[in-house]
Motif scaffolding. Structure first.
Motif, mmCIF file in Angstrom:
data_model
loop_
_atom_site.group_PDB
_atom_site.id
_atom_site.type_symbol
_atom_site.label_atom_id
_atom_site.label_comp_id
_atom_site.label_asym_id
_atom_site.label_seq_id
_atom_site.Cartn_x
_atom_site.Cartn_y
_atom_site.Cartn_z
ATOM 1 N N LEU A 96 0.807 -1.226 0.000
ATOM 2 C CA LEU A 96 0.000 0.000 0.000
ATOM 3 C C LEU A 96 0.838 1.272 0.000
ATOM 4 N N ILE A 97 2.109 1.141 0.418
ATOM 5 C CA ILE A 97 2.952 2.339 0.490
ATOM 6 C C ILE A 97 3.156 2.904 -0.915
ATOM 7 N N GLY A 98 2.870 4.188 -1.063
ATOM 8 C CA GLY A 98 3.075 4.829 -2.359
ATOM 9 C C GLY A 98 1.885 4.758 -3.286
ATOM 10 N N THR A 99 0.765 4.198 -2.806
ATOM 11 C CA THR A 99 -0.422 4.127 -3.665
ATOM 12 C C THR A 99 -0.970 5.527 -3.924
ATOM 13 N N PRO A 100 -1.156 5.896 -5.186
ATOM 14 C CA PRO A 100 -1.751 7.212 -5.461
ATOM 15 C C PRO A 100 -3.235 7.194 -5.121
ATOM 16 N N VAL A 101 -3.684 8.198 -4.368
ATOM 17 C CA VAL A 101 -5.099 8.284 -4.010
ATOM 18 C C VAL A 101 -5.615 9.652 -4.432
ATOM 19 N N THR A 109 -5.891 -2.554 -4.213
ATOM 20 C CA THR A 109 -4.756 -3.365 -3.774
ATOM 21 C C THR A 109 -5.155 -4.309 -2.639
ATOM 22 N N VAL A 110 -5.959 -3.816 -1.690
ATOM 23 C CA VAL A 110 -6.395 -4.688 -0.587
ATOM 24 C C VAL A 110 -7.156 -5.887 -1.154
ATOM 25 N N HIS A 111 -8.135 -5.626 -2.019
ATOM 26 C CA HIS A 111 -8.942 -6.715 -2.574
ATOM 27 C C HIS A 111 -8.115 -7.647 -3.458
ATOM 28 N N SER A 112 -7.048 -7.130 -4.082
ATOM 29 C CA SER A 112 -6.259 -7.983 -4.968
ATOM 30 C C SER A 112 -5.616 -9.146 -4.207
ATOM 31 N N PHE A 113 -5.452 -8.992 -2.886
ATOM 32 C CA PHE A 113 -4.914 -10.085 -2.062
ATOM 33 C C PHE A 113 -5.997 -11.105 -1.694
ATOM 34 N N ASP A 114 -7.256 -10.835 -1.994
ATOM 35 C CA ASP A 114 -8.364 -11.711 -1.599
ATOM 36 C C ASP A 114 -8.302 -11.996 -0.096
ATOM 37 N N PRO A 115 -8.293 -10.934 0.725
ATOM 38 C CA PRO A 115 -8.105 -11.158 2.164
ATOM 39 C C PRO A 115 -9.269 -11.924 2.774
#
Lengths: 473, 313
Positions: A428-433, A445-451
């Protein structure tokens, strides 16, 4: 392993088929129902898309069995009726219209239609599990020594499985993968966002009793993104920290020695210096490792795995991106589709092997065993979300010690004694928001890990700008 | 009958025949314990109402397997259930919103539908340490449940965790986990199972839409139409039990002949559920059909009371 039993070949095949079906099913549901709406704007699909142009787009990119202007018009009308009712249900209050949504309206409508198709398809695909495993979810057929479904090794049951496998694999090949490529082609910048450094896979799908050599998805570890340096992974090198977790303090421990002693109080959330999670922090040779689809695909690719390499190279070529772009949110989501295709194709050989055995009269599904007075052992698997390890010690015929290290603790675990962040935190570090009040980019990015948590990401404090190093885009 | 016809036509367009749909309605009507005369009415209810009843689905300590089970429903497929039968206002797994937007949606829905929504709960509630072992966004499940469940028209506990506490309430239960009824001191409708069969959830909802009330319940809050008889009493292998024909090892000749699993630790005699009749995943199978003894997953405290599994009662 702890009780020293070798399971019969049919049991191994059926376990592989159940796990293969799990990959097909889970990854379809993840892509369409747990991840797609991070990239696909449903409101744009309803209000702006032209059904005829959508049909042309779909004909161009996919081989979906259903389509045509009338079909897309009907889907759009159905959703319009739904929206006009004023009851938006699960689509309420999302980030529709956010500037980070970049698909043209027609691509949004195509993906939304396939979201609905996939909802139906997954219910049918899950029946593969019920055929040999009684029901889905929570199968009931696995037993130490094999499987219990000896009565289901019959032509009608196997044929039903084969039919469902074919239907599901056709959807993966003709709809999921084309959709994935179509969506990805509009989000190529995500090939440099959300990457991590180290990757580990226990591997899965043993094709003989020789493990790990016969694993179709291989076991291995890759440190520092070194694709040429993939090595065999060894469970002895796993430890878990609890310094930042809501457990009694203790040093890093191998799971055979691991302890799980929750704090005896209302746990306080102290992310700066103290404890802040129920997750432990797993490490491999003292380093955090990402596990899951991207790790499995990278490990296989690094080994030069024939089937994986062919599909990865073809995807990279079609998207016009280099292999380095795999280390990203885009790479993680692409890897999930890639392995679904490859594993799904392989399942046919397992079904044929089962048929050949039954044909020659071999219906053995179980090997008797005896509980030892004393013993120890581990089980290493790779399930859809990633590497899963179990460690057990037996004494007096009973469980003396039991620990498991699951995919989401590898990926979402906290910092360790040295302050090293886990993979998700690093990603998550450096993610443009674009808008901190609507952090759609973080969700991607969070969902891409399928947490494996009901995922609620809170970025409501302006201070988060510092934490996530937000920059304007 | 018009809406039913319209719905059947819609299903036809999506590749489901009218015959299949009516077959499903007949099976559902039978599952619910209603006479055949209700079949057209059940079809009508599934053909969608003007205002879809609002549902708020809460997740506490759970594995989401019960939500997954609901996703596997066929006739009506889950997309129809979500888009045309119910209005799922809040459900963490399937909703597009996240974080603050999700929280806002919950509060707005509770306010808008105060006293009218169906609250479905999946998962148990921590009660020890002020509910500290289970929180969402810093708020204990216990507090969320008190705020939301008390404003619902009805509370449906989906699965053994919300109904009876489930695995986190098993000894030694470090978080003091309890089922929703126990934790809040309220009456709930319980659809236990690990996971429950989605047909029993759909049956309960259709009962509510059709007759305007919840189905009749046993003293554990379970609908009698689904949980009125033991597995053992409905088991197709029952005659083998009566004839002393037992499986004593998995994969054996007796197992291949489908003998009784009592000696393998089957909990069918002590477990109330309709698995042998309803079966799972559109009637594909159920544990005993797959040669696996029943583990009693819909009974209270089954992790403590029914273990060790695979040992004779």
């Amino acid at each position: 392993m702890a009780v020293g039993v070798e399971i019969p070949e049919n049991a191994r095949i059926i376990r592989n088929l159940l796990m293969g079906a799990q990959f097909q099913h889970d990854h379809i549901v993840h892509f369409y129902h747990l991840h797609a709406l991070d990239w696909v704007d449903i409101v744009s699909a309803i209000t702006k898309a032209d059904p005829a142009k959508t049909a042309a787009l779909a004909d161009n990119v996919s081989n979906a069995q259903v389509g045509g202007a009338a079909y897309y018009k009907q889907v759009q009308q159905r959703l319009k009726t739904f929206v006009d009712s004023g009851q938006l249900g699960p689509f309420s209050n999302a980030y529709w219209g956010h500037s980070a949504y970049q698909l043209p309206p027609e691509a949004n409508l195509m993906a939304t239609a396939h979201y609905l198709e996939a909802l139906k398809l997954q219910a049918r695909a899950a029946r593969m599990h019920a055929i040999f495993g009684a029901k889905n979810p929570h199968l009931q057929t696995l037993a130490i020594g094999g499987v219990t479904c000896v009565r289901d090794l019959k032509p009608d049951r196997i044929a039903e499985f084969l039919y469902l496998w074919k239907e599901t694999q056709a959807f993966i090949r003709d709809v999921y993968i084309p959709d994935l490529l179509a969506v990805a082609s509009f989000y190529k910048e995500w090939g440099s966002i959300g990457g991590t450094t180290n990757f580990m896979a226990w591997g899965e799908f043993p094709e003989s009793d020789q493990e790990p050599d016969s694993l179709f998805m291989p076991r291995g570890v890759m440190m520092k993104r070194d694709l040429a340096g993939v090595k065999m992974a060894d469970q002895e090198k796993v430890t878990e920290y609890v310094t930042r977790s809501w457990y009694e303090d203790g040093g890093a421990k191998h799971p055979y020695e691991g302890e799980t002693k929750p704090v005896q109080e209302d746990p306080k959330y102290n992310p700066d210096k103290g404890k802040y999670t129920w997750f432990k922090a797993p490490r491999y040779t003292d380093e955090p490792c990402e596990v899951g689809p991207l790790a499995r695909v990278l490990v296989a690719y690094g080994y030069g795995h024939k089937e994986v390499k062919a599909v990865v190279d073809s995807v990279l070529k079609q998207l016009g991106i280099p292999a380095a772009a795999l280390f990203s949110t885009l790479g993680r989501t692409a890897a999930r589709g890639i392995e679904t295709l490859v594993i799904g194709e392989r399942m046919e050989t397992w079904i044929n092997a089962l048929i050949a055995n039954v044909k020659k009269g071999d219906t053995a599904t179980y090997q008797a065993w005896k509980m030892p007075d004393k013993g120890m052992g581990f089980g290493l698997n790779d399930v859809p979300r990633g590497s899963l390890g179990h460690w057990i010690k037996i004494e007096g015929g009973k469980i003396k010690q039991y620990q498991y290290v699951v995919p989401s603790t590898w990926n979402l675990g906290p910092r360790d004694d040295k302050g090293k962040p886990g993979p998700l935190e690093e990603a998550l570090i450096g993610t443009p928001v674009a808008d901190p009040k609507q952090p759609l980019e973080i969700l991607r990015t969070v969902h891409s890990f399928d947490p494996c948590v009901a995922c609620g990401v809170h970025v409501i404090d302006p201070d988060s700008n510092e934490v996530y190093k937000v920059r304007a885009v | 009958m018009e809406p039913e016809k319209a719905f059947a036509e819609k299903l036809t367009r999506r590749g489901v025949s009218r015959r299949d749909f009516m077959k499903y309605c007949t099976a559902l009507t039978a599952t619910m314990g209603l006479s055949a005369a209700y079949v057209p009415k059940v079809a009508e209810v599934l053909a969608a109402t003007a205002q879809r009843p609002p549902v708020i689905w809460l997740h506490f300590a759970e594995c989401t397997g019960c939500s997954e089970a609901l996703l596997r429903t066929q006739y009506p497929y889950v997309d129809d259930l979500i888009l045309e039968v119910l209005s799922v206002e809040y459900h963490e797994t399937i909703m597009a919103a996240a974080g603050q937007q999700a929280e806002d949606q919950l509060h707005q829905a509770v306010k808008k539908y105060d006293g009218q929504f169906i609250c479905v709960v999946e998962g148990a509630i921590a009660t020890k340490f002020n509910g500290g072992y289970g929180k969402i966004g810093g708020r204990p499940f216990l507090q969320i449940a008190k705020d939301v469940c008390t404003k619902a028209a009805a509370v449906i506990c989906m699965g053994s965790c919300s109904a009876f506490g489930g695995v986190q309430a098993a000894a030694p239960n470090p978080g003091g986990y309890k089922g929703v009824g126990d934790a809040l001191g309220i009456k709930t409708l319980n659809i236990p199972g690990c996971p429950p069969n989605p047909v029993n959830f759909v049956g309960t909802v259709v009962n509510y839409l059709l007759l305007g009330k919840l189905p009749d319940l046993d003293d554990l809050g379970r609908p009698l139409f689904a949980y009125g008889k033991t597995i053992h009493d409905q088991c197709p292998r029952r005659s083998h039990f009566e004839n002393d024909e037992f499986v004593e090892e998995f994969g054996s000749e007796e197992a291949a002949m489908g003998y009784c699993l009592y000696k393998m630790g089957c909990r069918g005699p002590e477990t109330y559920n309709n698995c042998p009749v309803a079966k799972f995943n559109n009637g594909t199978s159920w544990p005993i059909e797959a040669g696996h003894p029943c583990i009693g997953c819909s009974q209270p405290d089954f992790w403590d009371e029914m273990t060790p599994f695979f040992e004779e009662l």
